[in-house]
Design a protein around this motif. Sequence first.
Motif, PDB file in Angstrom:
ATOM      1  N   PHE A 178      -8.219  -2.052  -3.828  1.00  0.00           N
ATOM      2  CA  PHE A 178      -7.063  -1.169  -2.710  1.00  0.00           C
ATOM      3  C   PHE A 178      -6.511   0.285  -3.238  1.00  0.00           C
ATOM      4  CE2 PHE A 178      -7.748  -4.842  -0.578  1.00  0.00           C
ATOM      5  CZ  PHE A 178      -7.450  -4.559   0.750  1.00  0.00           C
ATOM      6  N   THR A 179      -6.457   1.389  -2.721  1.00  0.00           N
ATOM      7  CA  THR A 179      -5.707   2.664  -3.286  1.00  0.00           C
ATOM      8  C   THR A 179      -4.579   2.871  -2.753  1.00  0.00           C
ATOM      9  OG1 THR A 179      -7.105   3.686  -1.552  1.00  0.00           O
ATOM     10  CG2 THR A 179      -8.202   3.436  -3.745  1.00  0.00           C
ATOM     11  N   PRO A 180      -3.491   2.225  -3.141  1.00  0.00           N
ATOM     12  CA  PRO A 180      -2.138   2.258  -2.691  1.00  0.00           C
ATOM     13  C   PRO A 180      -1.639   3.771  -2.889  1.00  0.00           C
ATOM     14  CG  PRO A 180      -2.257   0.494  -4.143  1.00  0.00           C
ATOM     15  CD  PRO A 180      -3.642   1.334  -4.247  1.00  0.00           C
ATOM     16  N   LYS A 181      -1.129   4.401  -1.959  1.00  0.00           N
ATOM     17  CA  LYS A 181      -0.540   5.838  -1.779  1.00  0.00           C
ATOM     18  C   LYS A 181       0.230   5.989  -3.394  1.00  0.00           C
ATOM     19  CE  LYS A 181       1.262   7.708   1.704  1.00  0.00           C
ATOM     20  NZ  LYS A 181       2.251   7.863   3.002  1.00  0.00           N
ATOM     21  N   LEU A 206      -0.951   3.060   9.218  1.00  0.00           N
ATOM     22  CA  LEU A 206      -2.038   2.078   9.110  1.00  0.00           C
ATOM     23  C   LEU A 206      -2.756   1.892  10.149  1.00  0.00           C
ATOM     24  CD1 LEU A 206      -0.288  -0.181   6.320  1.00  0.00           C
ATOM     25  CD2 LEU A 206      -2.291   1.289   6.063  1.00  0.00           C
ATOM     26  N   THR A 253      -1.769 -10.613  -2.901  1.00  0.00           N
ATOM     27  CA  THR A 253      -1.113  -9.408  -3.497  1.00  0.00           C
ATOM     28  C   THR A 253       0.045  -9.896  -4.544  1.00  0.00           C
ATOM     29  OG1 THR A 253       0.712  -9.369  -1.831  1.00  0.00           O
ATOM     30  CG2 THR A 253      -1.404  -7.858  -1.355  1.00  0.00           C
ATOM     31  N   LEU A 292       0.676  -1.313   0.013  1.00  0.00           N
ATOM     32  CA  LEU A 292      -0.100  -0.031   0.040  1.00  0.00           C
ATOM     33  C   LEU A 292       0.745   1.109  -0.116  1.00  0.00           C
ATOM     34  CD1 LEU A 292      -2.788  -1.015   2.512  1.00  0.00           C
ATOM     35  CD2 LEU A 292      -3.209  -0.858   0.050  1.00  0.00           C
ATOM     36  N   ILE A 305      -8.248   3.340   2.430  1.00  0.00           N
ATOM     37  CA  ILE A 305      -7.574   2.670   1.604  1.00  0.00           C
ATOM     38  C   ILE A 305      -8.222   1.633   0.714  1.00  0.00           C
ATOM     39  CG2 ILE A 305      -5.663   2.922   3.090  1.00  0.00           C
ATOM     40  CD1 ILE A 305      -6.025  -0.198   3.893  1.00  0.00           C
ATOM     41  N   HIS A 345       2.143   2.475   2.673  1.00  0.00           N
ATOM     42  CA  HIS A 345       1.979   3.531   3.853  1.00  0.00           C
ATOM     43  C   HIS A 345       2.946   2.668   5.094  1.00  0.00           C
ATOM     44  CE1 HIS A 345      -1.689   5.793   2.895  1.00  0.00           C
ATOM     45  NE2 HIS A 345      -1.983   4.504   2.161  1.00  0.00           N
TER      46      HIS A 345
END
Length: 306
Positions: free
Chosen positions: A137-140, A102, A166, A95, A110, A97
């Motif tokens: 999911f929305t990774p940075k 987290l 993943t 992710l 996220i 983060h």
Amino acid sequence: MNKTYNEERIVTIHQMLFEMARGNFNTRIPLSSNDEQLETLVVLINMVAEEMQESVFQIGYINTHKTLQVTAISTFVLDSSFLIKSFTPEVTSFLGHSESELINLSLADIITTASFEQLQEVVDANSTLPTTITLDFTPKEHLPISVASNIVRLVNGSEIIINLVTPARQDTYSPLLYGNENEKHNKTRKADALLIQKLYDYILAHLEEPLPSLKVLSSKFGTNEHKLKDGFRHFFKTSIYQFYNQERLKRAFFMIEHTGIPLKNISVMNGFNNYPNFSKSFKKQFGFSPNELKRNEVGFISSVED
């Protein structure tokens, strides 16, 4: 349309294309409610990613490009309010983060809104657990990534456990073996696989055109008709024409469902020389006519009647 908004969408499209070039077909560009040409382009790019993800990486299919292989299992532990209480170490790299960012963060921060609403529905219907759903999911600083996620609850506890898979990159080539060792060719040579891969790529890149004859295709790829026909059937378990027809109909289905492009235009864009032939083939494939498929209110409204 706002110039800044358009520029942001173009940057996102560039990111998506870069991810696809790297072999990552799990990412998706979030759709907006704006009625504009860029949104139609976004839909088509997402469509290509879905087609590649579903078609290329299935067992029994060949792919000589860099691919993603699902290997790493990650786990989140959430409380009843969907706050992150613990997780396995690989989550941070997945992710982007840190651990401190987290812990006690809401999972809603996220994953996409649609995914969070889906998760809430699954958890509220507790009798359905354990179950597996797809969460985006929305990774940075990256586009959303779709991940298969298994949702469970602990016995005599309120914690929610999410086990997700993943992607880990695999760049090696593994030739497929024939099931019967007594066959004429007891294993696939890489050269044969590359040949069929080129034909596969050619078909997907020319779905808007009539499919050339087997004679023309074999001449184009420098081989004989028998080798091309039998090789394709070995890898894809179908004929060249059936694959071509199914893929263009699948693309047409997606375009009808997610764009407002007129049906007649969609038929032409997918290699059909007239609408009646397209409608007949579409109904044979899916069991209903193109104009019976529910459409999103995007772009132009089709005026073609079956």
